[in-house]
Design a protein around this motif. Structure first.
Motif, PDB file in Angstrom:
ATOM      1  N   GLY A 215      -9.985   2.457  -0.702  1.00  0.00           N
ATOM      2  CA  GLY A 215     -10.321   1.719   0.508  1.00  0.00           C
ATOM      3  C   GLY A 215     -10.964   2.525   1.607  1.00  0.00           C
ATOM      4  O   GLY A 215     -11.451   1.955   2.589  1.00  0.00           O
TER       5      GLY A 215
ATOM      6  N   GLY B  32      -9.909   1.701   5.077  1.00  0.00           N
ATOM      7  CA  GLY B  32     -10.297   0.379   5.531  1.00  0.00           C
ATOM      8  C   GLY B  32     -11.779   0.110   5.537  1.00  0.00           C
ATOM      9  O   GLY B  32     -12.204  -1.046   5.675  1.00  0.00           O
TER      10      GLY B  32
ATOM     11  N   ILE C 273      -4.253  -1.035   2.813  1.00  0.00           N
ATOM     12  CA  ILE C 273      -3.529  -1.016   4.082  1.00  0.00           C
ATOM     13  C   ILE C 273      -2.603  -2.220   4.221  1.00  0.00           C
ATOM     14  O   ILE C 273      -1.445  -2.093   4.637  1.00  0.00           O
ATOM     15  N   ASP C 274      -3.104  -3.386   3.840  1.00  0.00           N
ATOM     16  CA  ASP C 274      -2.376  -4.627   4.096  1.00  0.00           C
ATOM     17  C   ASP C 274      -1.345  -4.976   3.032  1.00  0.00           C
ATOM     18  O   ASP C 274      -0.372  -5.685   3.320  1.00  0.00           O
TER      19      ASP C 274
ATOM     20  N   HIS D  70      -9.373  -3.636   2.643  1.00  0.00           N
ATOM     21  CA  HIS D  70      -8.122  -3.548   3.386  1.00  0.00           C
ATOM     22  C   HIS D  70      -6.882  -3.767   2.522  1.00  0.00           C
ATOM     23  O   HIS D  70      -5.763  -3.709   3.039  1.00  0.00           O
ATOM     24  N   GLU D  71      -7.067  -4.004   1.226  1.00  0.00           N
ATOM     25  CA  GLU D  71      -5.903  -4.270   0.380  1.00  0.00           C
ATOM     26  C   GLU D  71      -4.914  -3.099   0.371  1.00  0.00           C
ATOM     27  O   GLU D  71      -3.696  -3.310   0.324  1.00  0.00           O
TER      28      GLU D  71
END
Length: 338
Positions: free
Chosen positions: A220, A223, A230-231, A227-228
């Motif tokens: 990522g 970001g 991070i999220d 964003h996978e």
């Protein structure tokens, strides 16, 4: 997981489904048992398939099936006859036998759930033939989950012998465009829980360490490339760690599969099918296996398909099936000893 109901001193009971009748499964089953059955003196084997077909394909590759399964062989290899729905020719698919393949699998699953079998080993099947027979079918893994009423299972492929690389998948047979939406924090935590549990209880690893890939290039890039990580992935790892699971990452998939990173790892969790499996199969093809984690039963399989072009020729290699049987026996031993 439910332990084996077999007495401690009784032989382990291993069922082998012979899969697509036009493929290499029938002959590889005969070759694997002829070559290696003596390696597992504490096991008995039940082969599920059409008896005449197995004998015919065994003869084609130089295996005396009657001698292997006869009384003089000690009864360690038994044939459970399930008749074909239509005659089968090596290399030629016939949708008329699509339901026959599922019948083999159903008999094995039912026997394992009833504790008649300690483990099942599946030879490859042809998904298209089953679908052409009018039965919606995605794959062995999904079918096993449905038949055993298991809400989440994990597909793990593994090298054996000198190459014990293990790669589990967060998602399995999905189009790439659907992978991101299928990844959730709860789902990843449960996947890691299943991996941790089964590595402890079925593989005898007391403190498993799992390395987890990112989904996007460079995990990522903080970001900038997605964003996978991070999220979803990082929060899932945090929750798994809080639950006592040693899971680390997310790591960029393009650099993770190196010996210096893998030497202390027991498993890699990849986000999708073609992220982790090409590496695994390149490193271990012919010795690799497929294991379904999270089931109430033990199931292993080969890491290859039906190889229709090799069926009946004697050129197919039984190494992966031998490894799958070996792993099933080992897992059954660990479960019985638990």
């Amino acid at each position: 997981m439910t332990p084996s109901a077999q007495p401690q001193g009784a032989p382990l009971q291993i069922a082998i489904t012979t899969g697509e009748p036009a493929g290499v499964g029938p002959e590889l089953t005969a070759q694997a048992l002829a070559a290696a059955a003596a390696h597992w003196p504490d096991a008995q084997f039940t082969v599920l398939g059409d008896a005449a077909l197995i004998a015919e394909r065994a003869q084609a590759v130089g295996v005396d099936w009657a001698a292997l399964t006869g009384a003089r062989a000690g009864g360690r290899i038994r044939m459970q006859h399930v008749p074909l729905d239509a005659p089968s020719q090596a290399g030629r698919l016939d949708a008329a036998n699509g339901r026959y393949v599922l019948t083999l699998l159903d008999h094995a699953i039912d026997g394992a759930l009833a504790h008649t079998f300690d483990a099942i080993v599946t030879a490859p099947l042809q998904k298209s033939t089953i679908n052409d027979a009018g039965v919606p079918f995605t794959g062995h893994t999904e079918y096993l989950a449905e038949r055993t009423h298991t809400p989440r299972v994990v597909m793990m492929l593994a090298g054996t012998g000198q190459r014990p690389l293990r790669v589990a998948l967060a998602t399995t047979h999905l189009p790439l465009k659907d992978v991101s939406a299928a990844l959730t924090i709860d789902g990843l935590v449960e996947t890691l829980r299943i991996i941790d549990h089964d590595l402890r209880h079925h593989f005898g690893i007391p403190a498993p360490r799992v390395l987890v890939t990112g989904l996007n290039p460079h995990a990522g890039e903080n970001g900038y490339l997605g964003h996978e990580e991070i999220d979803v992935i990082a929060p899932a790892l945090k929750r798994a760690n809080e639950a006592g699971i040693d899971a680390r990452g997310p790591y960029p998939a393009d650099t993770l599969f190196q010996p210096r990173y893998l030497k202390d790892a027991d498993c890699v969790l990849a986000m999708f099918h073609d992220q982790g499996l090409p590496v695994l199969k390149y490193a271990t093809f012919g010795e690799g296996i497929n294991v379904t984690l999270g089931l109430p039963i033990i199931r292993t399989s080969v890491d290859h398909g039906t190889a229709l072009d090799l069926a009946g020729t004697g050129r197919a290699d039984a190494g992966s099936l031998i490894a799958a049987i070996d792993t099933a026996v080992s897992m059954a031993r660990h479960r019985r000893a638990a």
